[in-house]
Each structure stands twice: as structure tokens, then as C-alpha cells.
Motif scaffolding. Sequence first.
Motif, PDB file in Angstrom:
ATOM      1  N   ARG A  66      38.466  44.877  32.332  1.00 40.09           N
ATOM      2  CA  ARG A  66      38.884  43.871  33.318  1.00 40.09           C
ATOM      3  C   ARG A  66      39.959  44.401  34.265  1.00 40.09           C
ATOM      4  O   ARG A  66      39.979  44.030  35.444  1.00 40.09           O
ATOM      5  CB  ARG A  66      39.414  42.630  32.598  1.00 40.09           C
ATOM      6  CG  ARG A  66      38.399  41.970  31.676  1.00 40.09           C
ATOM      7  CD  ARG A  66      38.917  40.635  31.138  1.00 40.09           C
ATOM      8  NE  ARG A  66      40.115  40.768  30.327  1.00 40.09           N
ATOM      9  CZ  ARG A  66      41.280  40.177  30.625  1.00 40.09           C
ATOM     10  NH1 ARG A  66      41.392  39.433  31.718  1.00 40.09           N
ATOM     11  NH2 ARG A  66      42.327  40.335  29.826  1.00 40.09           N
ATOM     12  N   PHE A  67      40.839  45.235  33.785  1.00 40.39           N
ATOM     13  CA  PHE A  67      41.937  45.774  34.596  1.00 40.39           C
ATOM     14  C   PHE A  67      41.704  47.250  34.867  1.00 40.39           C
ATOM     15  O   PHE A  67      41.187  47.980  34.014  1.00 40.39           O
ATOM     16  CB  PHE A  67      43.268  45.628  33.864  1.00 40.39           C
ATOM     17  CG  PHE A  67      43.785  44.213  33.711  1.00 40.39           C
ATOM     18  CD1 PHE A  67      42.986  43.107  33.983  1.00 40.39           C
ATOM     19  CD2 PHE A  67      45.092  43.993  33.301  1.00 40.39           C
ATOM     20  CE1 PHE A  67      43.468  41.822  33.848  1.00 40.39           C
ATOM     21  CE2 PHE A  67      45.594  42.713  33.155  1.00 40.39           C
ATOM     22  CZ  PHE A  67      44.773  41.625  33.420  1.00 40.39           C
ATOM     23  N   THR A  68      42.134  47.687  36.039  1.00 45.55           N
ATOM     24  CA  THR A  68      42.029  49.095  36.415  1.00 45.55           C
ATOM     25  C   THR A  68      43.320  49.542  37.069  1.00 45.55           C
ATOM     26  O   THR A  68      43.811  48.874  37.983  1.00 45.55           O
ATOM     27  CB  THR A  68      40.863  49.319  37.398  1.00 45.55           C
ATOM     28  OG1 THR A  68      39.650  48.833  36.829  1.00 45.55           O
ATOM     29  CG2 THR A  68      40.708  50.803  37.714  1.00 45.55           C
ATOM     30  N   ILE A  69      43.845  50.671  36.624  1.00 45.59           N
ATOM     31  CA  ILE A  69      45.039  51.236  37.245  1.00 45.59           C
ATOM     32  C   ILE A  69      44.623  52.390  38.150  1.00 45.59           C
ATOM     33  O   ILE A  69      43.694  53.134  37.836  1.00 45.59           O
ATOM     34  CB  ILE A  69      46.066  51.711  36.190  1.00 45.59           C
ATOM     35  CG1 ILE A  69      47.394  52.071  36.851  1.00 45.59           C
ATOM     36  CG2 ILE A  69      45.514  52.876  35.372  1.00 45.59           C
ATOM     37  CD1 ILE A  69      48.531  52.331  35.866  1.00 45.59           C
ATOM     38  N   VAL A 118      51.222  52.628  43.076  1.00 44.17           N
ATOM     39  CA  VAL A 118      50.328  52.410  41.943  1.00 44.17           C
ATOM     40  C   VAL A 118      49.818  50.977  42.017  1.00 44.17           C
ATOM     41  O   VAL A 118      50.554  50.063  42.393  1.00 44.17           O
ATOM     42  CB  VAL A 118      51.032  52.695  40.596  1.00 44.17           C
ATOM     43  CG1 VAL A 118      52.189  51.738  40.358  1.00 44.17           C
ATOM     44  CG2 VAL A 118      50.042  52.636  39.446  1.00 44.17           C
ATOM     45  N   TYR A 119      48.547  50.817  41.701  1.00 47.14           N
ATOM     46  CA  TYR A 119      47.905  49.510  41.775  1.00 47.14           C
ATOM     47  C   TYR A 119      47.391  49.098  40.396  1.00 47.14           C
ATOM     48  O   TYR A 119      47.035  49.943  39.567  1.00 47.14           O
ATOM     49  CB  TYR A 119      46.719  49.546  42.742  1.00 47.14           C
ATOM     50  CG  TYR A 119      47.081  49.953  44.141  1.00 47.14           C
ATOM     51  CD1 TYR A 119      46.960  51.277  44.558  1.00 47.14           C
ATOM     52  CD2 TYR A 119      47.548  49.015  45.068  1.00 47.14           C
ATOM     53  CE1 TYR A 119      47.290  51.663  45.840  1.00 47.14           C
ATOM     54  CE2 TYR A 119      47.880  49.392  46.361  1.00 47.14           C
ATOM     55  CZ  TYR A 119      47.751  50.720  46.742  1.00 47.14           C
ATOM     56  OH  TYR A 119      48.086  51.087  48.019  1.00 47.14           O
ATOM     57  N   LEU A 120      47.350  47.804  40.192  1.00 45.29           N
ATOM     58  CA  LEU A 120      46.682  47.262  39.019  1.00 45.29           C
ATOM     59  C   LEU A 120      45.699  46.211  39.517  1.00 45.29           C
ATOM     60  O   LEU A 120      46.102  45.131  39.959  1.00 45.29           O
ATOM     61  CB  LEU A 120      47.661  46.646  38.031  1.00 45.29           C
ATOM     62  CG  LEU A 120      47.030  46.170  36.716  1.00 45.29           C
ATOM     63  CD1 LEU A 120      46.528  47.354  35.907  1.00 45.29           C
ATOM     64  CD2 LEU A 120      48.019  45.335  35.890  1.00 45.29           C
ATOM     65  N   GLN A 121      44.431  46.556  39.487  1.00 45.28           N
ATOM     66  CA  GLN A 121      43.385  45.613  39.858  1.00 45.28           C
ATOM     67  C   GLN A 121      43.034  44.798  38.634  1.00 45.28           C
ATOM     68  O   GLN A 121      42.640  45.357  37.600  1.00 45.28           O
ATOM     69  CB  GLN A 121      42.158  46.359  40.378  1.00 45.28           C
ATOM     70  CG  GLN A 121      40.966  45.458  40.698  1.00 45.28           C
ATOM     71  CD  GLN A 121      41.230  44.524  41.854  1.00 45.28           C
ATOM     72  OE1 GLN A 121      41.789  44.926  42.864  1.00 45.28           O
ATOM     73  NE2 GLN A 121      40.849  43.251  41.716  1.00 45.28           N
ATOM     74  N   MET A 122      43.180  43.484  38.742  1.00 40.64           N
ATOM     75  CA  MET A 122      42.947  42.598  37.602  1.00 40.64           C
ATOM     76  C   MET A 122      41.795  41.666  37.942  1.00 40.64           C
ATOM     77  O   MET A 122      41.900  40.853  38.859  1.00 40.64           O
ATOM     78  CB  MET A 122      44.207  41.796  37.288  1.00 40.64           C
ATOM     79  CG  MET A 122      45.439  42.665  37.056  1.00 40.64           C
ATOM     80  SD  MET A 122      46.887  41.738  36.528  1.00 40.64           S
ATOM     81  CE  MET A 122      47.209  40.788  38.006  1.00 40.64           C
ATOM     82  N   ASN A 123      40.722  41.809  37.204  1.00 38.47           N
ATOM     83  CA  ASN A 123      39.544  40.968  37.389  1.00 38.47           C
ATOM     84  C   ASN A 123      39.318  40.118  36.148  1.00 38.47           C
ATOM     85  O   ASN A 123      39.861  40.399  35.082  1.00 38.47           O
ATOM     86  CB  ASN A 123      38.308  41.840  37.651  1.00 38.47           C
ATOM     87  CG  ASN A 123      38.434  42.679  38.894  1.00 38.47           C
ATOM     88  OD1 ASN A 123      39.035  42.263  39.888  1.00 38.47           O
ATOM     89  ND2 ASN A 123      37.878  43.873  38.852  1.00 38.47           N
ATOM     90  N   SER A 124      38.495  39.103  36.316  1.00 41.70           N
ATOM     91  CA  SER A 124      38.136  38.215  35.191  1.00 41.70           C
ATOM     92  C   SER A 124      39.378  37.757  34.433  1.00 41.70           C
ATOM     93  O   SER A 124      39.451  37.822  33.200  1.00 41.70           O
ATOM     94  CB  SER A 124      37.176  38.933  34.230  1.00 41.70           C
ATOM     95  OG  SER A 124      36.017  39.356  34.906  1.00 41.70           O
TER      96      SER A 124
END
Length: 127
Positions: free
Chosen positions: A67-70, A79-85
Motif C-alpha cells: 500500500r505504501f511506497t517510499i 523523499v516521498y511516501l506514497q500512501m494508497n488504500s
Amino acid sequence: EVQLQASGGGLVQAGGSLTLSCAVSGFTFDDLAIGWFRQAPGKKREGISCFSSSEGNTYIEDSVTGRFTISYDNAKNTVYLQMNSLKPEDTAVYYCAAEGVIIRAAAFCRRSFVEVWGKGTQVTVSS
């Protein structure tokens, strides 16, 4: 001066997405360990996703895997944290933290002490 500037939190419905950003300054990339930690009310702070430039690897904690991608943009020093669902249990204050250290990403996420912290950003997921 070493600084971390986090942004991107907010209120989102369950199943939605958010992207957190953390601008990094004062570090050299060669030995940068950086990650996202969160603390929910009444719970211990936990490292959920980390990146190590020296080891060239990332770590994602089990509860957010899939669900999450750094990611780290070296050109933007961000730095990014993509948070899905997103789920209600993801509700917490999220912090980025970094240190100039040679370490694997998983080990960095498990550290109880990290030298530099950004201000927290609130993520609230409604059911």
C-alpha cells in the motif's frame, strides 16, 4: 544546517491516497538514511518505511506493504511516501527522520534514536 521539511498530511476517506513529502537539506547523499515514522495516539512510534543510500535499499513495514511506497528524488533532495488504500488504522502523526549513517534501511527503521527529525504531519483516515 541540517533540516527536514515535511508536508502532505490531511484528512482522507478510507481507501483514499495521500503523498507525503520531506525536503532534505544539509545531508550528503552518499551516507543518507531517511525514513518515515508514525505515532498513533496511545501507541509507540514505529518506523514504517525507510531508504538507505549507502546500501541502495528500501524497507517497508509489513502492515503497509503493498500500500505504501517510499522513493527518493536526488535532484530535488526530497523523499516521498506514497500512501494508497489508506485505512483508519493508518491515522497517526507522520514524521520524516534522517541521519548521515551507513546502515541498511530496515535497521534504520528499527532505530529508537535518530539524529534529525522533521515536524510531524497529521494523517487522518475516516471510515
